[in-house]
Design an enzyme around this catalytic site. Structure first.
Site, short mmCIF file in Angstrom:
data_model
loop_
_atom_site.label_atom_id
_atom_site.label_comp_id
_atom_site.label_asym_id
_atom_site.label_seq_id
_atom_site.Cartn_x
_atom_site.Cartn_y
_atom_site.Cartn_z
N ARG A 1 0.85 -1.19 0.00
CA ARG A 1 0.00 0.00 0.00
C ARG A 1 0.89 1.23 0.00
O ARG A 1 2.01 1.22 0.52
CB ARG A 1 -0.92 0.02 1.22
CG ARG A 1 -1.74 -1.23 1.40
CD ARG A 1 -2.74 -1.47 0.30
NE ARG A 1 -3.86 -0.54 0.35
CZ ARG A 1 -4.80 -0.47 -0.59
NH1 ARG A 1 -4.72 -1.26 -1.65
NH2 ARG A 1 -5.80 0.37 -0.48
N HIS B 1 0.10 1.17 -9.97
CA HIS B 1 -0.76 0.34 -9.12
C HIS B 1 -1.41 -0.78 -9.95
O HIS B 1 -2.62 -1.00 -9.87
CB HIS B 1 -1.83 1.18 -8.43
CG HIS B 1 -2.37 0.51 -7.19
ND1 HIS B 1 -2.88 1.21 -6.11
CD2 HIS B 1 -2.49 -0.80 -6.85
CE1 HIS B 1 -3.30 0.37 -5.19
NE2 HIS B 1 -3.07 -0.86 -5.62
#
Length: 338
Positions: free
Chosen positions: A253, A301
């Protein structure tokens, strides 16, 4: 008004004439290219016919909503659904849900999907191999038309450390072990795994770092792991490894890394290079120094983008369990944050 997040809702019964505010309509849409309510509703309804799926941009009866498939819904929104029974998170991390102070006390189900797991393993192993085989060095030499030769260490000389030994971490570790790397895993409990050296908790953290040349972060984001990739951690990695310096790969993350510390560590030599797939603010701002730093590889991502059709089938299988009176699987422990 900015388009912020996506929510698709599954309900029993037909939508009623119960208007939704403009704020809610915007909150139910997506900030991620290709993630629109239309596509998700079409996928769900093509897979099953007996459950009506509500388009949240249109009027609907909030009391009829039993299940929600969501990605980063607006805080407080789920609390407006009085009969909600379960939340299906359309991603691996649930931190965006858990920060909602009004989050209903219903089960949260995280995605555990073989397709997603394999894609993450592809990403992790691909970048480990790229660092191990020094692809960046040879690409730079090619641009300058230099016939460069470097000593190539064997995989067995390189120590890979994985932070986070859940489904994703264990699958990546298995492949890296088969390739011959010295693999270690660090987690809260330190569950054993064949061929992998295991470290657990705070007592095992520094010894784990001290034996790691390539560090991979696949941790969930919790208060304990936020900003864990900081200058102190980078300085604890060994500088004398076979790659000429330590490498960090963050596919966990964005909240795990302190961006300024990544740059600082590269500049002072505490890191050789960094591969970053996740960021605190996404998309990564145009003026971020991470874009242009020669020691940083930025990816958007996409380490474990999964096929939406797989996610729909996963959610529907869980709903079938509920309707059959069976317990849900892969339910989040709210205290642990995953």
């Amino acid at each position: 008004m900015a388009i912020r997040s996506f929510l698709s809702i599954a309900a029993i019964g037909s939508p009623a004439n119960n208007p939704v505010s403009q704020d809610d309509i915007m909150a139910l849409m997506t900030a991620i290219t290709g993630w629109t309510p239309d596509g998700w509703i079409e996928r769900f309804q093509s897979a099953v016919g007996d459950i009506p799926f509500i388009d949240p941009r249109k009027p609907y009866d909030r009391e009829k909503v039993l299940w929600v498939a969501a990605w980063k819904p607006e805080p407080g929104l789920l609390a407006t659904l009085p009969n909600l029974q379960a939340i299906f998170n359309l991603g691996a991390g649930v931190d965006a849900l858990l920060v909602d102070p009004k989050l209903p006390n219903v089960p949260i189900v995280r995605i555990v999907d073989e397709n997603l797991t394999r894609r993450m393993t592809e990403y992790v192993v691909g970048h480990v191999l790229a660092q191990h085989r020094m692809f960046d060095v040879y690409a730079a030499a090619q641009r300058e038309r230099i016939w460069l030769t470097r000593y190539q260490p064997a995989a067995s000389d390189v120590r890979v450390g994985i932070m986070g030994m859940g489904v994703l971490g264990r699958d990546a570790a298995e492949v890296l072990v088969r390739l011959g790397f010295q693999v270690a895993g660090w987690s809260r409990r330190g569950e054993p795994m064949a061929g992998v050296e295991t470290f657990a908790g705070s007592a095992g953290f520094k010894p784990f770092l001290a034996r790691t040349d390539i560090l991979i972060c696949l941790l969930p984001l919790t208060p304990d792991t936020r900003c864990i990739l900081n200058i102190d951690l980078f300085r604890a990695l060994p500088k004398s490894g076979p790659l000429g310096g330590p490498v960090v790969i963050n596919a966990g993350r964005g909240g795990h890394q302190v961006a300024e510390d990544v740059v600082r560590a590269l500049e002072e030599g505490s890191l050789r290079s960094a591969v970053l797939d996740v960021f605190e603010v996404e998309p990564l701002p145009y003026d971020s120094p991470l874009w242009s730093h020669p020691g940083i590889t930025v990816t958007p991502h996409n380490a474990a983008d999964s096929d939406p059709a797989h996610l729909c089938r996963y959610v529907l299988a869980q709903i079938d369990r509920l309707r059959a009176g069976k317990p849900l699987i892969n339910v989040v422990d709210r205290k642990l944050g995953y």
